[in-house]
Write a protein that holds these residues in place. Structure first.
Motif, mmCIF file in Angstrom:
data_model
loop_
_atom_site.group_PDB
_atom_site.id
_atom_site.type_symbol
_atom_site.label_atom_id
_atom_site.label_comp_id
_atom_site.label_asym_id
_atom_site.label_seq_id
_atom_site.Cartn_x
_atom_site.Cartn_y
_atom_site.Cartn_z
ATOM 1 N N MET A 1 0.851 -1.169 0.000
ATOM 2 C CA MET A 1 0.000 0.000 0.000
ATOM 3 C C MET A 1 0.896 1.231 0.000
ATOM 4 O O MET A 1 1.885 1.295 0.731
ATOM 5 C CB MET A 1 -0.892 -0.023 1.243
ATOM 6 C CG MET A 1 -1.680 1.255 1.434
ATOM 7 S SD MET A 1 -2.809 1.239 2.836
ATOM 8 C CE MET A 1 -1.700 1.441 4.198
ATOM 9 N N LYS A 2 0.544 2.215 -0.804
ATOM 10 C CA LYS A 2 1.287 3.476 -0.854
ATOM 11 C C LYS A 2 0.353 4.612 -0.473
ATOM 12 O O LYS A 2 -0.809 4.611 -0.843
ATOM 13 C CB LYS A 2 1.849 3.719 -2.244
ATOM 14 C CG LYS A 2 2.952 2.748 -2.606
ATOM 15 C CD LYS A 2 3.586 3.115 -3.916
ATOM 16 C CE LYS A 2 4.586 2.082 -4.316
ATOM 17 N NZ LYS A 2 5.942 2.441 -4.117
ATOM 18 N N LYS A 3 0.893 5.575 0.279
ATOM 19 C CA LYS A 3 0.140 6.763 0.666
ATOM 20 C C LYS A 3 1.009 7.985 0.425
ATOM 21 O O LYS A 3 2.218 7.953 0.670
ATOM 22 C CB LYS A 3 -0.264 6.720 2.145
ATOM 23 C CG LYS A 3 -1.353 5.735 2.453
ATOM 24 C CD LYS A 3 -1.847 5.913 3.870
ATOM 25 C CE LYS A 3 -3.017 4.992 4.130
ATOM 26 N NZ LYS A 3 -3.670 5.272 5.388
ATOM 27 N N PHE A 4 0.362 9.051 -0.031
ATOM 28 C CA PHE A 4 1.054 10.320 -0.220
ATOM 29 C C PHE A 4 0.649 11.260 0.896
ATOM 30 O O PHE A 4 -0.535 11.460 1.153
ATOM 31 C CB PHE A 4 0.696 10.928 -1.576
ATOM 32 C CG PHE A 4 1.229 12.323 -1.747
ATOM 33 C CD1 PHE A 4 2.564 12.519 -2.050
ATOM 34 C CD2 PHE A 4 0.413 13.416 -1.583
ATOM 35 C CE1 PHE A 4 3.072 13.800 -2.192
ATOM 36 C CE2 PHE A 4 0.904 14.709 -1.728
ATOM 37 C CZ PHE A 4 2.247 14.889 -2.034
ATOM 38 N N GLN A 20 -0.390 4.378 11.741
ATOM 39 C CA GLN A 20 -0.444 3.361 10.684
ATOM 40 C C GLN A 20 -0.004 2.004 11.237
ATOM 41 O O GLN A 20 -0.561 0.967 10.876
ATOM 42 C CB GLN A 20 0.430 3.757 9.480
ATOM 43 C CG GLN A 20 0.077 5.082 8.844
ATOM 44 C CD GLN A 20 -1.395 5.221 8.536
ATOM 45 O OE1 GLN A 20 -1.990 4.393 7.856
ATOM 46 N NE2 GLN A 20 -1.995 6.284 9.061
ATOM 47 N N LEU A 21 0.993 2.027 12.120
ATOM 48 C CA LEU A 21 1.440 0.783 12.753
ATOM 49 C C LEU A 21 0.341 0.181 13.620
ATOM 50 O O LEU A 21 0.205 -1.040 13.703
ATOM 51 C CB LEU A 21 2.698 1.041 13.589
ATOM 52 C CG LEU A 21 3.976 1.286 12.789
ATOM 53 C CD1 LEU A 21 5.083 1.788 13.695
ATOM 54 C CD2 LEU A 21 4.402 0.017 12.069
ATOM 55 N N ARG A 26 3.078 -1.774 8.443
ATOM 56 C CA ARG A 26 4.473 -1.455 8.732
ATOM 57 C C ARG A 26 5.074 -0.686 7.562
ATOM 58 O O ARG A 26 4.895 -1.049 6.400
ATOM 59 C CB ARG A 26 5.242 -2.758 8.947
ATOM 60 C CG ARG A 26 6.654 -2.604 9.348
ATOM 61 C CD ARG A 26 7.286 -3.959 9.618
ATOM 62 N NE ARG A 26 7.692 -4.605 8.392
ATOM 63 C CZ ARG A 26 8.888 -4.414 7.804
ATOM 64 N NH1 ARG A 26 9.746 -3.590 8.339
ATOM 65 N NH2 ARG A 26 9.191 -5.047 6.700
ATOM 66 N N CYS A 27 5.782 0.380 7.863
ATOM 67 C CA CYS A 27 6.404 1.203 6.826
ATOM 68 C C CYS A 27 7.657 0.496 6.294
ATOM 69 O O CYS A 27 8.487 0.021 7.072
ATOM 70 C CB CYS A 27 6.773 2.564 7.404
ATOM 71 S SG CYS A 27 7.344 3.710 6.165
ATOM 72 N N THR A 28 7.777 0.441 4.962
ATOM 73 C CA THR A 28 8.947 -0.192 4.362
ATOM 74 C C THR A 28 9.815 0.787 3.589
ATOM 75 O O THR A 28 10.982 0.521 3.359
ATOM 76 C CB THR A 28 8.529 -1.337 3.414
ATOM 77 O OG1 THR A 28 7.661 -0.815 2.407
ATOM 78 C CG2 THR A 28 7.840 -2.448 4.185
ATOM 79 N N GLU A 39 3.367 -2.241 4.306
ATOM 80 C CA GLU A 39 2.965 -3.616 4.087
ATOM 81 C C GLU A 39 2.214 -4.101 5.329
ATOM 82 O O GLU A 39 2.478 -3.649 6.441
ATOM 83 C CB GLU A 39 4.174 -4.512 3.790
ATOM 84 C CG GLU A 39 5.087 -4.737 4.965
ATOM 85 C CD GLU A 39 6.287 -5.621 4.640
ATOM 86 O OE1 GLU A 39 6.569 -5.843 3.448
ATOM 87 O OE2 GLU A 39 6.924 -6.083 5.596
ATOM 88 N N LYS A 40 1.279 -4.987 5.114
ATOM 89 C CA LYS A 40 0.484 -5.542 6.205
ATOM 90 C C LYS A 40 1.375 -6.424 7.072
ATOM 91 O O LYS A 40 2.230 -7.138 6.565
ATOM 92 C CB LYS A 40 -0.679 -6.352 5.618
ATOM 93 C CG LYS A 40 -1.733 -6.750 6.603
ATOM 94 C CD LYS A 40 -2.666 -5.606 6.841
ATOM 95 C CE LYS A 40 -3.883 -6.100 7.599
ATOM 96 N NZ LYS A 40 -4.461 -5.104 8.444
#
Length: 189
Positions: A1-4, A20-21, A26-28, A39-40
């Motif tokens: 998933m991508k977010k701006f 978000q966590l 989790r931010c990659t 990613e989930k």
């Protein structure tokens, strides 16, 4: 998933990433353009942000090594300078600043960052306002009726763009003040 998403406040960015966590994402990766990749995950993570000025490759390697020894994973791989993104599985040791001195040094670095950018933009603000002001359309203020409103509405986005450096100076001044207050409170205790 991508977010701006764009942030100008490092603490709000950290808070949003931790939210978000909490939603099990989790931010990659984080691009310099404000694109966050997630990613989930089924594990619980925590994220912390740090601001560092330019570090030589050796100092950057040492800096990374210290945090990695305590289980932190470095998200972005840019050694030039700026915000550093750290993430690890949630446990009892979730802070990257171990004492008041390291926390006050962090706020001192943020003050330097804010004041530096504000001072850099100050001359640009002056250049835009010294001769002509924000609205450059010839005879705009002497127009009447519908013609005035059409010209005014057309020129307004450009006027807002010309005011951006001044707005950024105000923003960075506010950011400096917030960091200064937190720095002062840590020094007083």
């Amino acid at each position: 998933m991508k977010k701006f998403k764009m942030f100008f406040d490092i603490e709000k960015e950290e808070q949003w990433l931790n939210e978000q966590l909490q939603k099990d994402y989790r931010c990659t990766n984080i691009s310099g353009l404000g694109i966050y990749t997630f990613e989930k995950t089924d594990k619980r993570y925590v994220m912390r942000l740090d601001y560092q000025d330019y570090l030589s490759k050796k100092k950057f390697k040492d800096y990374k090594g210290i945090y990695e020894d305590f289980g932190w994973i470095y998200i972005n791989d840019s050694w030039l300078g700026g915000i550093r993104y750290w993430q690890k599985e949630d446990d009892d040791q979730n802070e990257i600043f171990s004492d008041r001195q390291s926390k006050s040094n962090y706020y001192k670095r943020l003050m330097g960052y804010s004041s530096g950018l504000g001072m850099l933009l100050l001359p640009f603000s002056y250049m835009f306002y010294k001769d002509s002001g924000l609205y450059l359309a010839e005879g705009l203020w002497s127009m009447k009726g519908a013609l005035f409103w059409k010209a005014f509405l057309f020129e307004t986005p450009f006027a807002l763009l010309r005011s951006l450096p001044a707005l950024m100076v105000v923003f960075f001044g506010t950011s400096f003040y917030k960091a200064y207050r937190k720095y002062s409170m840590l020094k007083e205790k």
